[in-house]
Design a protein around this motif. Structure first.
Motif, PDB file in Angstrom:
ATOM      1  N   LYS A  17       0.813  -1.273   0.065  1.00  0.00           N
ATOM      2  CA  LYS A  17       0.001  -0.025   0.036  1.00  0.00           C
ATOM      3  C   LYS A  17       0.812   1.180  -0.163  1.00  0.00           C
ATOM      4  O   LYS A  17       1.700   1.492   1.031  1.00  0.00           O
ATOM      5  CB  LYS A  17      -0.759  -0.007   1.289  1.00  0.00           C
ATOM      6  N   ASN A  32     -15.548   9.677  -7.303  1.00  0.00           N
ATOM      7  CA  ASN A  32     -16.567   8.983  -6.341  1.00  0.00           C
ATOM      8  C   ASN A  32     -18.050   9.429  -5.938  1.00  0.00           C
ATOM      9  O   ASN A  32     -18.810   9.056  -5.963  1.00  0.00           O
ATOM     10  CB  ASN A  32     -15.885   8.123  -5.226  1.00  0.00           C
ATOM     11  N   THR A  88      -6.348  -2.387  -8.032  1.00  0.00           N
ATOM     12  CA  THR A  88      -6.808  -3.370  -8.633  1.00  0.00           C
ATOM     13  C   THR A  88      -6.877  -4.036 -10.058  1.00  0.00           C
ATOM     14  O   THR A  88      -6.094  -2.962 -10.722  1.00  0.00           O
ATOM     15  CB  THR A  88      -8.874  -3.133  -8.806  1.00  0.00           C
ATOM     16  N   GLN A  96     -15.449  -6.189 -15.868  1.00  0.00           N
ATOM     17  CA  GLN A  96     -16.774  -5.728 -15.072  1.00  0.00           C
ATOM     18  C   GLN A  96     -17.255  -4.458 -16.179  1.00  0.00           C
ATOM     19  O   GLN A  96     -18.311  -4.636 -16.534  1.00  0.00           O
ATOM     20  CB  GLN A  96     -16.418  -5.372 -13.816  1.00  0.00           C
ATOM     21  N   ARG A 100     -20.576  -4.237 -18.793  1.00  0.00           N
ATOM     22  CA  ARG A 100     -21.532  -3.337 -18.545  1.00  0.00           C
ATOM     23  C   ARG A 100     -22.004  -2.426 -19.839  1.00  0.00           C
ATOM     24  O   ARG A 100     -22.801  -2.019 -20.335  1.00  0.00           O
ATOM     25  CB  ARG A 100     -21.234  -2.369 -17.468  1.00  0.00           C
ATOM     26  N   THR A 130     -25.873  -1.592  -6.164  1.00  0.00           N
ATOM     27  CA  THR A 130     -24.528  -1.959  -5.999  1.00  0.00           C
ATOM     28  C   THR A 130     -23.689  -0.738  -6.197  1.00  0.00           C
ATOM     29  O   THR A 130     -22.735  -0.333  -5.430  1.00  0.00           O
ATOM     30  CB  THR A 130     -24.080  -2.761  -6.977  1.00  0.00           C
ATOM     31  N   TYR A 138     -16.144   4.086  -1.453  1.00  0.00           N
ATOM     32  CA  TYR A 138     -14.874   4.507  -1.852  1.00  0.00           C
ATOM     33  C   TYR A 138     -14.692   5.919  -1.139  1.00  0.00           C
ATOM     34  O   TYR A 138     -13.809   6.404  -0.871  1.00  0.00           O
ATOM     35  CB  TYR A 138     -14.645   4.551  -3.431  1.00  0.00           C
ATOM     36  N   ARG A 154     -21.182  -2.992   0.972  1.00  0.00           N
ATOM     37  CA  ARG A 154     -20.285  -3.227  -0.121  1.00  0.00           C
ATOM     38  C   ARG A 154     -19.759  -4.780   0.003  1.00  0.00           C
ATOM     39  O   ARG A 154     -20.025  -5.047  -1.132  1.00  0.00           O
ATOM     40  CB  ARG A 154     -19.182  -2.345   0.188  1.00  0.00           C
ATOM     41  N   TYR A 155     -19.531  -5.305   1.028  1.00  0.00           N
ATOM     42  CA  TYR A 155     -18.867  -6.634   1.149  1.00  0.00           C
ATOM     43  C   TYR A 155     -19.923  -7.470   1.415  1.00  0.00           C
ATOM     44  O   TYR A 155     -19.534  -8.736   1.734  1.00  0.00           O
ATOM     45  CB  TYR A 155     -17.494  -6.540   1.787  1.00  0.00           C
ATOM     46  N   GLU A 169     -28.852  -9.702 -16.902  1.00  0.00           N
ATOM     47  CA  GLU A 169     -28.206  -9.584 -18.073  1.00  0.00           C
ATOM     48  C   GLU A 169     -28.435 -10.651 -19.140  1.00  0.00           C
ATOM     49  O   GLU A 169     -28.783 -10.460 -20.235  1.00  0.00           O
ATOM     50  CB  GLU A 169     -26.732  -9.168 -17.878  1.00  0.00           C
ATOM     51  N   HIS A 221     -13.193 -12.934  -6.914  1.00  0.00           N
ATOM     52  CA  HIS A 221     -12.525 -11.605  -6.666  1.00  0.00           C
ATOM     53  C   HIS A 221     -13.154 -11.147  -5.165  1.00  0.00           C
ATOM     54  O   HIS A 221     -12.752 -10.704  -4.416  1.00  0.00           O
ATOM     55  CB  HIS A 221     -12.442 -10.798  -7.842  1.00  0.00           C
ATOM     56  N   GLN A 225     -12.041 -10.041  -1.495  1.00  0.00           N
ATOM     57  CA  GLN A 225     -12.051  -8.947  -1.023  1.00  0.00           C
ATOM     58  C   GLN A 225     -12.836  -8.710   0.334  1.00  0.00           C
ATOM     59  O   GLN A 225     -12.298  -8.076   1.182  1.00  0.00           O
ATOM     60  CB  GLN A 225     -12.698  -7.866  -2.066  1.00  0.00           C
TER      61      GLN A 225
HETATM   62  C1  LIG Z   1     -16.783  -6.520 -24.600  1.00  0.00           C
HETATM   63  C2  LIG Z   1     -17.817  -7.570 -24.374  1.00  0.00           C
HETATM   64  C3  LIG Z   1     -17.466  -8.103 -23.048  1.00  0.00           C
HETATM   65  C4  LIG Z   1     -18.206  -9.440 -22.765  1.00  0.00           C
HETATM   66  C5  LIG Z   1     -18.147  -9.950 -21.497  1.00  0.00           C
HETATM   67  C6  LIG Z   1     -18.772 -11.149 -21.172  1.00  0.00           C
HETATM   68  C7  LIG Z   1     -18.659 -11.691 -19.842  1.00  0.00           C
HETATM   69  C8  LIG Z   1     -18.827 -10.838 -18.580  1.00  0.00           C
HETATM   70  C9  LIG Z   1     -19.176 -11.497 -17.364  1.00  0.00           C
HETATM   71  C10 LIG Z   1     -19.134 -10.543 -16.425  1.00  0.00           C
HETATM   72  C11 LIG Z   1     -20.623 -10.320 -15.662  1.00  0.00           C
HETATM   73  C12 LIG Z   1     -20.642  -9.113 -14.940  1.00  0.00           C
HETATM   74  C13 LIG Z   1     -21.925  -8.981 -14.371  1.00  0.00           C
HETATM   75  C14 LIG Z   1     -22.324  -7.747 -13.588  1.00  0.00           C
HETATM   76  O1  LIG Z   1     -22.600  -6.597 -14.661  1.00  0.00           O
HETATM   77  C15 LIG Z   1     -23.728  -7.792 -12.689  1.00  0.00           C
HETATM   78  C16 LIG Z   1     -23.685  -6.750 -11.858  1.00  0.00           C
HETATM   79  O2  LIG Z   1     -22.790  -5.955 -11.562  1.00  0.00           O
HETATM   80  S1  LIG Z   1     -24.942  -7.166 -10.612  1.00  0.00           S
HETATM   81  C17 LIG Z   1     -24.637  -5.904  -9.447  1.00  0.00           C
HETATM   82  C18 LIG Z   1     -23.857  -6.434  -8.313  1.00  0.00           C
HETATM   83  N1  LIG Z   1     -22.377  -6.344  -8.928  1.00  0.00           N
HETATM   84  C19 LIG Z   1     -21.152  -6.104  -7.986  1.00  0.00           C
HETATM   85  O3  LIG Z   1     -21.535  -6.011  -6.758  1.00  0.00           O
HETATM   86  C20 LIG Z   1     -20.169  -5.778  -8.450  1.00  0.00           C
HETATM   87  C21 LIG Z   1     -19.552  -4.398  -8.732  1.00  0.00           C
HETATM   88  N2  LIG Z   1     -18.291  -4.284  -9.364  1.00  0.00           N
HETATM   89  C22 LIG Z   1     -17.277  -4.128  -8.562  1.00  0.00           C
HETATM   90  O4  LIG Z   1     -17.205  -4.226  -7.331  1.00  0.00           O
HETATM   91  C23 LIG Z   1     -15.921  -3.684  -9.306  1.00  0.00           C
HETATM   92  O5  LIG Z   1     -16.385  -3.276 -10.689  1.00  0.00           O
HETATM   93  C24 LIG Z   1     -14.938  -5.172  -9.228  1.00  0.00           C
HETATM   94  C25 LIG Z   1     -13.826  -4.692 -10.218  1.00  0.00           C
HETATM   95  C26 LIG Z   1     -15.744  -6.236  -9.629  1.00  0.00           C
HETATM   96  C27 LIG Z   1     -14.336  -5.187  -7.957  1.00  0.00           C
HETATM   97  O6  LIG Z   1     -13.962  -3.980  -7.374  1.00  0.00           O
HETATM   98  P1  LIG Z   1     -12.633  -3.797  -6.776  1.00  0.00           P
HETATM   99  O7  LIG Z   1     -11.473  -4.754  -7.325  1.00  0.00           O
HETATM  100  O8  LIG Z   1     -12.039  -2.218  -6.900  1.00  0.00           O
HETATM  101  O9  LIG Z   1     -12.713  -4.219  -5.229  1.00  0.00           O
HETATM  102  P2  LIG Z   1     -12.776  -3.227  -4.072  1.00  0.00           P
HETATM  103  O10 LIG Z   1     -14.030  -2.499  -4.035  1.00  0.00           O
HETATM  104  O11 LIG Z   1     -12.491  -4.071  -2.833  1.00  0.00           O
HETATM  105  O12 LIG Z   1     -11.478  -2.243  -4.183  1.00  0.00           O
HETATM  106  C28 LIG Z   1     -10.164  -2.734  -4.205  1.00  0.00           C
HETATM  107  C29 LIG Z   1      -9.114  -1.571  -4.079  1.00  0.00           C
HETATM  108  O13 LIG Z   1      -9.419  -0.480  -4.848  1.00  0.00           O
HETATM  109  C30 LIG Z   1      -9.873   0.552  -4.087  1.00  0.00           C
HETATM  110  N3  LIG Z   1     -10.509   1.231  -5.070  1.00  0.00           N
HETATM  111  C31 LIG Z   1     -11.430   0.735  -6.247  1.00  0.00           C
HETATM  112  N4  LIG Z   1     -12.146   1.598  -6.940  1.00  0.00           N
HETATM  113  C32 LIG Z   1     -11.928   2.912  -6.318  1.00  0.00           C
HETATM  114  C33 LIG Z   1     -12.280   4.182  -6.590  1.00  0.00           C
HETATM  115  N5  LIG Z   1     -13.026   4.410  -7.437  1.00  0.00           N
HETATM  116  N6  LIG Z   1     -11.870   4.965  -5.643  1.00  0.00           N
HETATM  117  C34 LIG Z   1     -11.001   4.925  -4.527  1.00  0.00           C
HETATM  118  N7  LIG Z   1     -10.569   3.565  -4.340  1.00  0.00           N
HETATM  119  C35 LIG Z   1     -10.973   2.496  -5.263  1.00  0.00           C
HETATM  120  C36 LIG Z   1     -10.479   0.138  -2.958  1.00  0.00           C
HETATM  121  O14 LIG Z   1     -10.678   1.191  -2.057  1.00  0.00           O
HETATM  122  C37 LIG Z   1      -9.728  -1.176  -2.564  1.00  0.00           C
HETATM  123  O15 LIG Z   1      -8.592  -0.412  -2.120  1.00  0.00           O
HETATM  124  P3  LIG Z   1      -7.797  -1.143  -0.858  1.00  0.00           P
HETATM  125  O16 LIG Z   1      -7.652  -2.655  -1.328  1.00  0.00           O
HETATM  126  O17 LIG Z   1      -6.316  -0.433  -0.545  1.00  0.00           O
HETATM  127  O18 LIG Z   1      -8.597  -0.712   0.386  1.00  0.00           O
END
Ligand SMILES: CCCCCCCCCCCCC[C@@H](O)CC(=O)SCCNC(=O)CCNC(=O)[C@H](O)C(C)(C)COP(=O)(O)OP(=O)(O)OC[C@H]1O[C@@H](n2cnc3c(N)ncnc32)[C@H](O)[C@@H]1OP(=O)(O)O
Length: 240
Positions: A17, A32, A88, A96, A100, A130, A138, A154-155, A169, A221, A225
């Motif tokens: 970190k 954010n 990430t 992701q 979308r 979500t 964030y 969130r988690y 979807e 993933h 987390q």
């Molecule tokens: C072009 C054709 C493509 C075809 C693809 C076909 C297949 C694809 C399959 C995919 C299916 C997806 C379906 C989906 O769309 C359905 C839904 O979303 S339904 C609703 C529920 N969804 C969710 O809950 C997921 C939401 N998404 C996410 O959470 C993220 O996008 C994801 C990348 C999946 C995970 O996020 P992340 O890895 O960032 O996890 P963390 O939140 O724990 O964060 C990790 C660390 O990064 C810091 N962070 C991240 N973003 C920010 C930000 N904007 N500002 C500040 N800090 C940020 C976070 O604080 C963590 O830091 P640390 O570890 O130091 O604490």
């Protein structure tokens, strides 16, 4: 099979970190807050529409501009990972965000007859809940004032919302197939001057199949987390 911490299938970059620069902190805070506000506007618009019209028909059309704007703005998340201000993997975030973008522009926007399907409401609601939770998490985290219930939400919410969103979807893409087949949209038949063929119907089927290997990667993933953040599990650090 679940990707383990050590395998490389869609491996996370766990770097030590480093404190964010003031500029990066300011930008991410702005980003954010904007995204939280955007998804809140969407939530209010959806609630208002449902309350006034008592039907889901026309809901998508009433919110489409806001949805397109804020979901497209989320492309910046791939850049945040690429430049290293967010810890990430570009791959996880890329899958992701791009899935979308694909849903918004190449499915719902393009294939009008499916815009009133119930399945659209299913993923719109899951995305909205979500994203309000995620971006407010964030924001408060960056401001060092994170209420526990936001962290908990969130988690935990994703455990149910992720599969529901995926079902919404997939049902929407499935529902779009007959229209795509009938219209031949975005398809290129031979012979043509480029001498290439492309079948959008087949492309949609491939995208649906792609969910089978890719969605578990995202879900595991998030579970990983969750273990790290809520249960303080130490995840083996990987250096590039
Ligand atoms: C072009 C054709 C493509 C075809 C693809 C076909 C297949 C694809 C399959 C995919 C299916 C997806 C379906 C989906 O769309 C359905 C839904 O979303 S339904 C609703 C529920 N969804 C969710 O809950 C997921 C939401 N998404 C996410 O959470 C993220 O996008 C994801 C990348 C999946 C995970 O996020 P992340 O890895 O960032 O996890 P963390 O939140 O724990 O964060 C990790 C660390 O990064 C810091 N962070 C991240 N973003 C920010 C930000 N904007 N500002 C500040 N800090 C940020 C976070 O604080 C963590 O830091 P640390 O570890 O130091 O604490």
């Amino acid at each position: 099979m679940a990707p383990s911490e050590e395998d490389g299938s869609m491996e996370e970059k766990e770097t030590k970190k480093k404190p964010l620069s003031p500029f990066a902190t300011a930008w991410l805070t702005f980003y954010n807050i904007t995204m939280t506000a955007g998804w809140l506007v969407l939530a209010v618009a959806m609630i208002r529409f449902s309350y006034q019209k008592r039907t889901h028909k026309g809901l998508y059309r009433s919110i489409q501009k806001t949805l397109k704007f804020f979901q497209t703005f989320a492309l910046l998340e791939i850049i945040h990972c690429a430049v290293g201000i967010v810890r990430t993997s570009v791959l996880v975030t890329g899958v992701q965000v791009m899935s979308r973008i694909f849903m918004v522009w190449f499915v719902i926007h393009s294939i009008r007859p499916i815009q009133n399907e119930e399945s659209v409401v299913l993923f719109l609601v899951t995305w909205t809940v979500t994203e309000i939770t995620r971006y407010s998490f964030y924001t408060f985290n960056l401001l060092n004032h994170l209420p526990y219930f936001i962290k908990w939400a969130r988690y935990n919410f994703f455990i149910i919302l992720y599969p529901i969103g995926v079902v919404g979807e997939l049902l929407t893409i499935y529902g779009a197939l007959p229209f795509v087949k009938k219209s031949g949209m975005y398809s290129l038949r031979l012979p043509n001057k480029f001498n290439v063929s492309f079948d959008y119907y087949t492309c949609l089927i491939i995208v649906m199949i792609a969910y089978i290997p890719l969605f578990p990667q995202l879900y595991f993933h998030m579970l990983r987390q969750r273990r790290k953040v809520l249960h303080g599990e130490v995840i083996k650090e990987k250096e590039d």
